[in-house]
Scaffold this active site. Sequence first.
Site, PDB file in Angstrom:
ATOM      1  N   THR A  94      39.241  41.018  33.180  1.00  9.48           N
ATOM      2  CA  THR A  94      38.313  41.792  33.849  1.00  9.48           C
ATOM      3  C   THR A  94      38.947  42.832  34.809  1.00  9.48           C
ATOM      4  OG1 THR A  94      36.333  40.144  33.934  1.00  9.48           O
ATOM      5  CG2 THR A  94      36.127  42.257  35.395  1.00  9.48           C
ATOM      6  N   LYS A 129      37.126  39.501  43.536  1.00 11.90           N
ATOM      7  CA  LYS A 129      37.640  40.497  42.798  1.00 11.90           C
ATOM      8  C   LYS A 129      36.701  41.544  41.916  1.00 11.90           C
ATOM      9  CE  LYS A 129      38.924  40.370  38.937  1.00 11.90           C
ATOM     10  NZ  LYS A 129      39.458  39.813  37.351  1.00 11.90           N
ATOM     11  N   LYS A 177      31.153  44.283  31.682  1.00 17.87           N
ATOM     12  CA  LYS A 177      31.455  43.283  32.295  1.00 17.87           C
ATOM     13  C   LYS A 177      31.219  43.342  33.617  1.00 17.87           C
ATOM     14  CE  LYS A 177      33.079  39.220  32.914  1.00 17.87           C
ATOM     15  NZ  LYS A 177      34.417  38.782  32.629  1.00 17.87           N
ATOM     16  N   LEU A 208      44.036  37.544  32.065  1.00 16.53           N
ATOM     17  CA  LEU A 208      44.903  37.517  33.174  1.00 16.53           C
ATOM     18  C   LEU A 208      44.071  37.622  34.519  1.00 16.53           C
ATOM     19  CD1 LEU A 208      47.791  39.845  31.866  1.00 16.53           C
ATOM     20  CD2 LEU A 208      47.910  37.234  32.292  1.00 16.53           C
ATOM     21  N   PRO A 209      44.801  37.163  35.738  1.00 17.32           N
ATOM     22  CA  PRO A 209      43.570  37.206  36.695  1.00 17.32           C
ATOM     23  C   PRO A 209      43.425  38.437  37.512  1.00 17.32           C
ATOM     24  CG  PRO A 209      45.669  36.157  37.540  1.00 17.32           C
ATOM     25  CD  PRO A 209      45.725  36.368  35.952  1.00 17.32           C
TER      26      PRO A 209
END
Length: 349
Positions: free
Chosen positions: A117, A271, A196, A80-81
């Site tokens: 992330t 982001k 990450k 998901l974003p």
Amino acid sequence: MSVSRVGFVGVGRMGAPMVTALASTFDVVVFDDDSARASKLCDQIRDDLEKQEQSATARPQVEESIQVMATKVDAVVTMLPSPGAVREVHSAVASALKNSPDPGQRVGLKLAIDCSTTAPDDALALASEYKTRAPQVAFLDAPVSGGVVGAQNRTLSFLVGGRSKDLNTLALPLLQAMGRRVFHCGTRHGSGQAAKLCNNLLLAVTMAGVCESFSLAQKLGLDSHVLADVLRSSSGQCWATDTYNPVPNVLRSAPASHEYRNGFAAELMVKDLNLALDVMSRSSEEHGQAASLPMSQKALDMYEALCKHHPQLDIGALFREAYGGRAATPRIESETSSERQQETKAVNS
């Protein structure tokens, strides 16, 4: 314990090819806010599997409710974003299991994996929520590296945080179906997200540096293909030069050669950099030590400027938009191979 039926939430640029990879091995149920997009993907996968005459697994299906999906599958995977979307989905899953009213209903969910992330603390909070509301479910944070190309080629790297037992006995077959490498980054939930953020921070900075290098080369009259060849065998070599080159026509597979479409969207890099800067800021406050990420901050400024007009373009678009870089003249592959062979002979003679 084993996993046979997988629920997958989020079929965007990354999620769609990951579902395609899973569907060749597992029974997959798909949910996306855009149900039409999910249905189109499942139809395409069914057609492809039929052409390949693969009939060992059930065809992927679309589910209209996350809560219902949670009661039908052995594992849930999310891509998901945003952190907010991740929290919302996993909270819904945990709630569905806790509040399942029908004792005869199949509730076999044993694994939840987040491949998005987020911040390490977000992953820690999700693990805690599952422990409280659905203790039978093992949670792992497993963000990915490799981008859209890696997802399409099934060469992703998964950076996993959580218990090694849960990884090895439950999650490994799923992750290996979608990627090439699986790194256990630590038993603490959030360890995968920490790795990450460090990786994406470095990518953001190196991509800006690569754009700057090729911009200088063009201004000095140096052919972009020549510089790319030099960098492949020199100290400046990196993923952004070899696999994801930001100069159009240097690498045919890179987003730069496709109008910077279908790559790592600049808004997602913004982001991720904000997450990294926020984590560093909070860590500094907690430990009473002043620390900063000055190069990340400068990179963030550049990607935010790119996002003002092109938030969906790949991060390599910095080359064109920030530096005024130009596309390289396409090479003819046969000539390129011949030239490289001659160059190799000359160097070795």
